[in-house]
Design a protein around this motif. Structure first.
Motif, PDB file in Angstrom:
ATOM      1  N   LEU E  22      40.416  45.841  32.011  1.00 37.97           N
ATOM      2  CA  LEU E  22      41.134  46.525  33.085  1.00 37.97           C
ATOM      3  C   LEU E  22      42.019  47.583  32.441  1.00 37.97           C
ATOM      4  CD1 LEU E  22      41.668  46.648  36.156  1.00 37.97           C
ATOM      5  CD2 LEU E  22      43.609  45.124  35.774  1.00 37.97           C
ATOM      6  N   ARG E  23      41.636  48.839  32.630  1.00 34.67           N
ATOM      7  CA  ARG E  23      42.385  49.958  32.047  1.00 34.67           C
ATOM      8  C   ARG E  23      43.612  50.245  32.909  1.00 34.67           C
ATOM      9  NH1 ARG E  23      39.363  52.548  28.259  1.00 34.67           N
ATOM     10  NH2 ARG E  23      37.117  52.108  28.336  1.00 34.67           N
ATOM     11  N   MET E  24      44.733  50.486  32.257  1.00 26.23           N
ATOM     12  CA  MET E  24      45.966  50.727  33.012  1.00 26.23           C
ATOM     13  C   MET E  24      46.916  51.589  32.183  1.00 26.23           C
ATOM     14  SD  MET E  24      47.646  46.903  32.578  1.00 26.23           S
ATOM     15  CE  MET E  24      46.159  46.138  33.216  1.00 26.23           C
ATOM     16  N   THR E  28      52.414  49.903  32.662  1.00 23.03           N
ATOM     17  CA  THR E  28      51.999  48.776  33.509  1.00 23.03           C
ATOM     18  C   THR E  28      51.725  47.550  32.644  1.00 23.03           C
ATOM     19  OG1 THR E  28      50.944  50.382  34.972  1.00 23.03           O
ATOM     20  CG2 THR E  28      50.349  48.075  35.288  1.00 23.03           C
ATOM     21  N   ARG E  29      51.009  47.784  31.552  1.00 25.01           N
ATOM     22  CA  ARG E  29      50.711  46.672  30.642  1.00 25.01           C
ATOM     23  C   ARG E  29      52.008  46.044  30.109  1.00 25.01           C
ATOM     24  NH1 ARG E  29      48.416  49.028  25.685  1.00 25.01           N
ATOM     25  NH2 ARG E  29      50.638  49.233  25.391  1.00 25.01           N
ATOM     26  N   GLU E  30      52.971  46.891  29.788  1.00 26.38           N
ATOM     27  CA  GLU E  30      54.220  46.348  29.252  1.00 26.38           C
ATOM     28  C   GLU E  30      54.985  45.529  30.292  1.00 26.38           C
ATOM     29  OE1 GLU E  30      54.479  46.194  26.080  1.00 26.38           O
ATOM     30  OE2 GLU E  30      52.598  47.324  26.222  1.00 26.38           O
ATOM     31  N   ASP E  80      45.067  48.354  23.596  1.00 27.47           N
ATOM     32  CA  ASP E  80      45.685  49.663  23.822  1.00 27.47           C
ATOM     33  C   ASP E  80      45.382  50.184  25.229  1.00 27.47           C
ATOM     34  OD1 ASP E  80      46.749  49.637  21.356  1.00 27.47           O
ATOM     35  OD2 ASP E  80      45.429  51.164  20.488  1.00 27.47           O
ATOM     36  N   ALA E  81      44.153  49.941  25.676  1.00 29.61           N
ATOM     37  CA  ALA E  81      43.735  50.530  26.956  1.00 29.61           C
ATOM     38  C   ALA E  81      44.176  49.717  28.172  1.00 29.61           C
ATOM     39  CB  ALA E  81      42.215  50.670  26.976  1.00 29.61           C
ATOM     40  N   GLY E  82      44.635  48.491  27.951  1.00 29.27           N
ATOM     41  CA  GLY E  82      45.042  47.668  29.101  1.00 29.27           C
ATOM     42  C   GLY E  82      44.926  46.191  28.784  1.00 29.27           C
ATOM     43  N   LEU E  83      44.226  45.453  29.635  1.00 26.81           N
ATOM     44  CA  LEU E  83      44.061  44.017  29.427  1.00 26.81           C
ATOM     45  C   LEU E  83      42.582  43.670  29.360  1.00 26.81           C
ATOM     46  CD1 LEU E  83      46.580  42.422  31.971  1.00 26.81           C
ATOM     47  CD2 LEU E  83      46.831  42.464  29.492  1.00 26.81           C
ATOM     48  N   ARG E  84      42.211  42.886  28.367  1.00 25.42           N
ATOM     49  CA  ARG E  84      40.831  42.402  28.241  1.00 25.42           C
ATOM     50  C   ARG E  84      40.776  40.981  28.828  1.00 25.42           C
ATOM     51  NH1 ARG E  84      36.207  45.225  26.725  1.00 25.42           N
ATOM     52  NH2 ARG E  84      37.567  46.302  25.227  1.00 25.42           N
ATOM     53  N   VAL E  85      39.886  40.790  29.778  1.00 23.63           N
ATOM     54  CA  VAL E  85      39.679  39.470  30.370  1.00 23.63           C
ATOM     55  C   VAL E  85      38.484  38.828  29.676  1.00 23.63           C
ATOM     56  CG1 VAL E  85      39.135  38.223  32.507  1.00 23.63           C
ATOM     57  CG2 VAL E  85      40.415  40.372  32.623  1.00 23.63           C
ATOM     58  N   ARG E  86      38.598  37.555  29.388  1.00 22.99           N
ATOM     59  CA  ARG E  86      37.482  36.813  28.797  1.00 22.99           C
ATOM     60  C   ARG E  86      37.357  35.481  29.527  1.00 22.99           C
ATOM     61  NH1 ARG E  86      36.181  32.910  25.178  1.00 22.99           N
ATOM     62  NH2 ARG E  86      34.372  33.290  23.848  1.00 22.99           N
ATOM     63  N   LEU E 125      38.566  49.169  36.405  1.00 21.90           N
ATOM     64  CA  LEU E 125      37.928  47.980  35.810  1.00 21.90           C
ATOM     65  C   LEU E 125      36.615  48.414  35.165  1.00 21.90           C
ATOM     66  CD1 LEU E 125      37.588  44.950  35.334  1.00 21.90           C
ATOM     67  CD2 LEU E 125      36.788  44.732  37.680  1.00 21.90           C
ATOM     68  N   ASP E 126      36.553  48.265  33.853  1.00 27.22           N
ATOM     69  CA  ASP E 126      35.393  48.721  33.087  1.00 27.22           C
ATOM     70  C   ASP E 126      34.777  47.565  32.313  1.00 27.22           C
ATOM     71  OD1 ASP E 126      34.772  51.397  33.408  1.00 27.22           O
ATOM     72  OD2 ASP E 126      36.253  52.091  31.959  1.00 27.22           O
TER      73      ASP E 126
END
Lengths: 145, 145, 145, 145, 145, 145
Positions: E22-24, E28-30, E80-86, E125-126
């Motif tokens: 999820l790119r943000m 926002t990530r912080e 760096d680009a946001g959050l990685r979901v696994r 969302l990528d």
């Protein structure tokens, strides 16, 4: 495929009535009416199943709009051929409740089938049909005799 | 009222076939077959609705056991009177899938009704019935002609 | 947060029993037992609601595993303080059915509350508790008096 | 059995507050508050479960109307005896949200039970009760001390 | 259209792993990582949403078989680009859990979007993709770098 | 964690558009367009799945308000890289339908994945994003090129 936009339609009071006939052996009907079905009170279960199914209609019929049902009433009456289910659904919304009434009628009848199938697997659900609708742009519709 | 305990029954392969007839005007049937219904592809929607409803049966029929369906197939074929729905459900479980097949048949037919009701509100769902079941302690049952 | 992996656990027969006490005015209890509640047969509705809720437990309790319930039984018995709900759930699976029994007990009791709240809004649901569980690696647990 | 017709009632702002007490061992409460429960963040899971359950109430309580909740807030606070759950639900609709608040309180508490049951199977859910409702024809109701 | 019959396939242990990004905006990530999002604990909500969605997959993906998930684990890690979901899903069943893993990844990511959209509506969302599956007739599949 | 109260916001017409790109092998795209996928009509199934998922969004995204969708339209168009999904959702309600549009886009794309995964397990879902929203206090938002 689309769920057609009803946003421009006004919210109006609407009613739909559907009926169905679950044909069964006379003995099965008598057991139900006498409260002698092993799985429990068939008529109470059928009425409740109908009400709950009316609320779940948008999950069951893919293009149905989710709508706020204001009232649902399910009755089952004995006839020579079996049990007649009658459902009345009301709403104050942008679209009608025909599908909710028909879905509830099926659910009520199938619940009877489920509870009695061990003794009468040949039961047939017939004449699931809209009897009446009123409210909304298309106005009143009444099934002719 | 209870959901009867099936824990002692063995898991066996089971099949159920249900059919139903949605009666409609000839013109409605022709529109459906010609793919000219405004809301989209009726036959595809009905098949999918049937499959999804089969999976939701325990929500729809209160005393049904939740079971792991291994396969569901829904077909719709034109007849003079309208469309005949046929559903086959399979499982390898402790209880049969008659209710899943009947529920799917209703959902498929009601989806057709929903997509065509603006042009043919009088359609009637008839002859929702089990045709065949096999597997399990009660063995094979076949509707007689 | 995770739904813990139970894939290595064997499928075994499991039972859980939960109870709850819905405290109410004596007059409310008498109305229910006499079948004089305007919304319908409270005890039948509560039993059915409990059974259906048991099947929906994984939607209701986020980390619960979806499991194939083999049987559910809900009873309601009058006591001086109101109605005692008792639920027994059985399965043959990799994880227990305590949450299904507790969820069903809550649903049955809340259904009674819903149907009678217009005459007794102060009803209190007390003592929702596991009474017994058996089966599985952790073995039998029995609530002490 | 019927879902009573509320179509004539006006849409008004409505609030309901329900509470419940999940009794547990002091050690269990400390583990939860310290974030040391193996299955994850218990309080976050319970709050979310309560919110989601409020939305599912019409599936859980058979005669509940489906209504458009405008807000739900779930809090859990430690007490000597365990954790007190408090739920506030708001709507602007034709019927109240008492059942939504009570259902959410049960779901939040049962989620705590589920996440901690391996260390404290004897937890008891007590005092699930409406504290307050306002809005609608029947006006404000407040539980007396 | 059919839900293909898997009744002949043996029940075997199966695993699927899916990921998504999820790119943000960095801000926002912080906020998320610092727990400063007004709607609450974003990471806990996303994990829970993923787990619950995995269980609902057969309602969401029409031709998916209902299967008994034995375990689900959802993690979110900052990049760096946001959050990685696994997401890792496990079962012991006749068909794989790829769809469950992918559905859970979408639900977890969309929950983050929902909770933060008022400050970062442009999030994208990528790379929602299967990383690995094992078990079953088709064996192991591993995404190549 | 809370579902924020929107009861004070007026009901207004709202629209949201979301898109997504399901990347696939050219051969997979050609099979889909030619109607040669063994599991059935992929595009019809994907559209229907999107519509149904839009209605289920509050079950899928925990803090989403349940709202009355007035219309949903899902289209899938071929591109060099695969299939582009586009969803438009409309309502007349107190809160927006961005999450419904995004959820429907994911469901439509995952349904394509599910039906074709046996021949192209490496498909990737990219660029799930809001394109446009209008209506409500926060007004119109349009993704910039």
């Amino acid at each position: 495929m689309k769920m057609v936009d009803v946003g421009e339609k006004p919210k109006t009071g609407r009613v739909a009535v559907a009926t169905a006939l679950l044909r069964m052996l006379p003995d099965t009907r008598e057991r139900i009416l006498a409260g002698k079905v092993e799985k429990g009170d068939v008529l109470a279960a059928a009425r409740l199943a109908g009400i709950m199914a009316a609320k779940r209609t948008p999950d069951f019929v893919p293009l149905c709009h989710p709508i706020a049902l204001s009232g649902v009433e399910v009755t089952l009456a004995p006839e020579d051929a079996g049990l007649r289910v009658r459902v009345q659904v009301k709403t104050v919304d942008r679209t009608g409740v025909e599908m909710e009434a028909l879905t509830a009628a099926c659910a009520a009848a199938l619940t009877v089938y489920d509870m009695c199938k061990s003794v009468d697997r040949g039961m047939v659900l017939d004449a699931v049909q809209l009897e009446h609708k009123s409210g909304g742009r298309s106005g009143t519709w009444q099934r002719e005799e």
